[in-house]
Design a protein around this motif. Structure first.
Motif, PDB file in Angstrom:
ATOM      1  N   SER A 118       0.809  -1.224   0.000  1.00 19.40           N
ATOM      2  CA  SER A 118       0.000   0.000   0.000  1.00 19.40           C
ATOM      3  C   SER A 118       0.841   1.272   0.000  1.00 19.40           C
ATOM      4  O   SER A 118       0.285   2.364  -0.102  1.00 19.40           O
ATOM      5  N   ASP A 119       2.193   1.156   0.116  1.00 18.79           N
ATOM      6  CA  ASP A 119       3.014   2.366   0.028  1.00 18.79           C
ATOM      7  C   ASP A 119       3.472   2.620  -1.401  1.00 18.79           C
ATOM      8  O   ASP A 119       4.342   3.451  -1.651  1.00 18.79           O
ATOM      9  N   ASN A 120       2.870   1.915  -2.348  1.00 19.46           N
ATOM     10  CA  ASN A 120       3.197   2.076  -3.759  1.00 19.46           C
ATOM     11  C   ASN A 120       2.072   2.869  -4.414  1.00 19.46           C
ATOM     12  O   ASN A 120       0.959   2.356  -4.554  1.00 19.46           O
ATOM     13  N   PRO A 121       2.290   4.130  -4.796  1.00 20.84           N
ATOM     14  CA  PRO A 121       1.193   4.955  -5.307  1.00 20.84           C
ATOM     15  C   PRO A 121       0.636   4.443  -6.632  1.00 20.84           C
ATOM     16  O   PRO A 121       1.287   3.700  -7.358  1.00 20.84           O
ATOM     17  N   LEU A 122      -0.590   4.870  -6.921  1.00 16.69           N
ATOM     18  CA  LEU A 122      -1.298   4.440  -8.124  1.00 16.69           C
ATOM     19  C   LEU A 122      -1.428   5.608  -9.100  1.00 16.69           C
ATOM     20  O   LEU A 122      -1.540   6.765  -8.680  1.00 16.69           O
ATOM     21  N   ILE A 123      -1.439   5.297 -10.376  1.00 17.15           N
ATOM     22  CA  ILE A 123      -1.682   6.314 -11.400  1.00 17.15           C
ATOM     23  C   ILE A 123      -3.185   6.486 -11.585  1.00 17.15           C
ATOM     24  O   ILE A 123      -3.937   5.511 -11.602  1.00 17.15           O
ATOM     25  N   VAL A 124      -3.599   7.729 -11.737  1.00 20.69           N
ATOM     26  CA  VAL A 124      -5.012   8.046 -11.979  1.00 20.69           C
ATOM     27  C   VAL A 124      -5.193   8.280 -13.481  1.00 20.69           C
ATOM     28  O   VAL A 124      -4.469   9.064 -14.095  1.00 20.69           O
ATOM     29  N   HIS A 125      -6.174   7.589 -14.059  1.00 20.83           N
ATOM     30  CA  HIS A 125      -6.466   7.697 -15.487  1.00 20.83           C
ATOM     31  C   HIS A 125      -7.695   8.578 -15.697  1.00 20.83           C
ATOM     32  O   HIS A 125      -8.711   8.411 -14.997  1.00 20.83           O
ATOM     33  N   ILE A 126      -7.594   9.480 -16.652  1.00 15.66           N
ATOM     34  CA  ILE A 126      -8.681  10.412 -16.944  1.00 15.66           C
ATOM     35  C   ILE A 126      -9.003  10.361 -18.434  1.00 15.66           C
ATOM     36  O   ILE A 126      -8.237   9.831 -19.235  1.00 15.66           O
ATOM     37  N   ALA A 127     -10.160  10.936 -18.775  1.00 13.84           N
ATOM     38  CA  ALA A 127     -10.598  10.953 -20.179  1.00 13.84           C
ATOM     39  C   ALA A 127     -10.748  12.365 -20.731  1.00 13.84           C
ATOM     40  O   ALA A 127     -11.072  12.544 -21.904  1.00 13.84           O
ATOM     41  N   SER A 128     -10.498  13.389 -19.884  1.00 19.76           N
ATOM     42  CA  SER A 128     -10.660  14.767 -20.344  1.00 19.76           C
ATOM     43  C   SER A 128      -9.796  15.708 -19.512  1.00 19.76           C
ATOM     44  O   SER A 128      -9.424  15.392 -18.375  1.00 19.76           O
ATOM     45  N   ILE A 129      -9.500  16.873 -20.077  1.00 17.04           N
ATOM     46  CA  ILE A 129      -8.736  17.887 -19.349  1.00 17.04           C
ATOM     47  C   ILE A 129      -9.556  18.417 -18.178  1.00 17.04           C
ATOM     48  O   ILE A 129      -8.999  18.811 -17.140  1.00 17.04           O
ATOM     49  N   GLU A 130     -10.878  18.420 -18.311  1.00 15.72           N
ATOM     50  CA  GLU A 130     -11.724  18.866 -17.196  1.00 15.72           C
ATOM     51  C   GLU A 130     -11.498  18.008 -15.957  1.00 15.72           C
ATOM     52  O   GLU A 130     -11.458  18.519 -14.832  1.00 15.72           O
ATOM     53  N   GLN A 131     -11.330  16.706 -16.154  1.00 14.57           N
ATOM     54  CA  GLN A 131     -11.043  15.833 -15.021  1.00 14.57           C
ATOM     55  C   GLN A 131      -9.705  16.190 -14.379  1.00 14.57           C
ATOM     56  O   GLN A 131      -9.569  16.157 -13.156  1.00 14.57           O
ATOM     57  N   LEU A 132      -8.721  16.526 -15.205  1.00 19.37           N
ATOM     58  CA  LEU A 132      -7.420  16.928 -14.667  1.00 19.37           C
ATOM     59  C   LEU A 132      -7.572  18.167 -13.802  1.00 19.37           C
ATOM     60  O   LEU A 132      -6.991  18.255 -12.702  1.00 19.37           O
ATOM     61  N   GLN A 133      -8.340  19.131 -14.262  1.00 21.37           N
ATOM     62  CA  GLN A 133      -8.512  20.375 -13.514  1.00 21.37           C
ATOM     63  C   GLN A 133      -9.207  20.143 -12.176  1.00 21.37           C
ATOM     64  O   GLN A 133      -9.006  20.900 -11.219  1.00 21.37           O
ATOM     65  N   ASP A 134      -9.993  19.083 -12.089  1.00 20.30           N
ATOM     66  CA  ASP A 134     -10.644  18.738 -10.820  1.00 20.30           C
ATOM     67  C   ASP A 134      -9.652  18.168  -9.805  1.00 20.30           C
ATOM     68  O   ASP A 134      -9.901  18.221  -8.597  1.00 20.30           O
ATOM     69  N   ILE A 135      -8.543  17.611 -10.303  1.00 25.87           N
ATOM     70  CA  ILE A 135      -7.622  16.871  -9.435  1.00 25.87           C
ATOM     71  C   ILE A 135      -6.344  17.640  -9.148  1.00 25.87           C
ATOM     72  O   ILE A 135      -5.865  17.664  -8.005  1.00 25.87           O
ATOM     73  N   ALA A 136      -5.758  18.275 -10.163  1.00 30.79           N
ATOM     74  CA  ALA A 136      -4.456  18.930 -10.021  1.00 30.79           C
ATOM     75  C   ALA A 136      -4.608  20.332  -9.448  1.00 30.79           C
ATOM     76  O   ALA A 136      -5.415  21.127  -9.928  1.00 30.79           O
ATOM     77  N   ALA A 137      -3.792  20.636  -8.425  1.00 27.96           N
ATOM     78  CA  ALA A 137      -3.845  21.964  -7.816  1.00 27.96           C
ATOM     79  C   ALA A 137      -3.188  22.999  -8.718  1.00 27.96           C
ATOM     80  O   ALA A 137      -3.637  24.152  -8.784  1.00 27.96           O
ATOM     81  N   VAL A 138      -2.130  22.591  -9.393  1.00 26.38           N
ATOM     82  CA  VAL A 138      -1.376  23.477 -10.288  1.00 26.38           C
ATOM     83  C   VAL A 138      -1.042  22.695 -11.561  1.00 26.38           C
ATOM     84  O   VAL A 138      -0.687  21.516 -11.486  1.00 26.38           O
TER      85      VAL A 138
END
Length: 347
Positions: free
Chosen positions: A65-85
């Motif tokens: 559980s100390d191995n991080p996971l990659i998050v998969h998205i389908a749109s830039i809008e989803q990225l904007q919901d997740i990334a602070a910068v």
């Protein structure tokens, strides 16, 4: 648990409306775990916003559980919901390589993702896969999807639905079969939170391709360390290993044949992993090739299938040739070093 199989023709128009997509998307919305194809390897997907769902990934894979996971998205809008910068260099990379096999590490917004996804880090790796089935499934679910490779932790990553079934049948809710993957090795992971971006994992986009877009990048020293907390998947623990011990050899065919002879002299059944051009050079119990030196992309595409094929043989020991480490070869050698557990013999 019954593992349902959905067979999807990735060339069908409007995939989002097909039952083979809407049904597994509904399972994702109910916090179940679904395996699906990407252009790199098959991913093991779950709702990245749910602790319950993400815990099921770790349980199915047997993944630390100390191995991080990659998050998969389908749109830039989803990225904007997740990334602070979203740094400028990240934008340039997205414009050139998304959708595609490039994972970018961003600072994350608080209280959006399950903390289990990022293993307690304040950053998150995000990518947009270049596969119509993956994009349709993510879009139909309406969720960011956490997805490591869909295999038992430590084994070679899956490049077909059959590989997933071999490892995870009965452990997950379903498998979306979109045919064999293309790239064959996982995405490149690059951290864009630093002034000079840092590559944490070589993969489907080469360092040379990245530097042609944004200029010089660094490669993280933690690729060769095991003590530090990993900021990216693939930086810690043994990966990609077949059941039989595998040793990576840095030497010519005559030297490798000498090692084969030594192992066979003590009664071992020995296999060799070799470039297509060198298959005829060896006398061993089995010689298997993932692809050609003339096109290292074929080696990347066939590597995991070859490593898994060794598990079908009564082999005691595997010797692997080394490959040029420029371009996609850097990712190939990274995977082989890990498959060998860093056991390397030099001439």
């Amino acid at each position: 648990m019954e593992t349902k199989l959905w067979l999807v023709d990735k060339n069908v128009d409007n995939l989002k409306s097909y039952p083979q997509i809407t049904q597994p998307a509904d399972k994702l919305q109910k916090n179940e775990v679904i395996a699906f194809p990407t252009e790199t390897v098959y991913g093991l997907g779950a709702n990245a916003q749910s602790d319950e769902a993400v815990q099921k990934i770790f349980k199915a894979k047997g993944r630390p559980s100390d191995n991080p996971l990659i998050v998969h998205i389908a749109s830039i809008e989803q990225l904007q919901d997740i990334a602070a910068v979203i740094p400028e260099k990240a934008k340039e990379l997205m414009n050139h390589f998304w959708p595609g096999p490039l994972t970018i590490i961003f600072e994350k917004k608080p209280n959006v993702l399950s903390d289990l996804v990022t293993a307690g880090l304040q950053t998150v790796g995000i990518r947009m896969p270049d596969h119509p089935v993956a994009l349709s499934l993510i879009s139909a679910s309406g969720l960011p999807i956490a997805a490591p490779s869909a295999n038992t932790s430590g084994k070679p990553s899956p490049t077909t639905a059959g590989h997933v079934h071999d490892d995870l049948n009965g452990k997950i809710a379903g498998i979306v079969d979109g045919g064999p993957t293309g790239v064959g090795v996982e995405s490149t992971v690059i951290d864009c939170t630093e002034s000079i971006p840092v590559i944490f994992r070589p993969g489907g986009i080469t360092r040379e391709e990245i530097e042609s877009v944004i200029g010089p990048v660094n490669q993280d020293a933690a690729l060769k360390q095991t003590s530090a907390a990993p900021k990216s998947p693939g930086m810690k623990y043994t990966h990609y290993a077949p059941k039989a011990p595998l040793v990576l050899v840095k030497g010519d065919q005559a030297f490798i044949q000498q090692l084969v002879n030594e192992k066979r002299a003590v009664g071992m059944k020995v296999a060799v992993l070799a470039a297509k051009e060198h298959v005829q050079a060896y006398d061993a119990d089995w010689i298997m090739s993932p692809g050609s030196l003339a096109d290292l992309k074929t080696v990347a595409a066939g590597l995991y299938d070859t490593l898994r094929a060794f598990d079908e043989l009564d082999v005691d020991f595997i010797l692997s040739e080394s490959f040029p480490d420029a371009g996609i070869g850097e990712a190939i050698m990274n995977r082989l070093v890990k498959a060998a557990g860093h056991q390397i013999i030099s001439e």
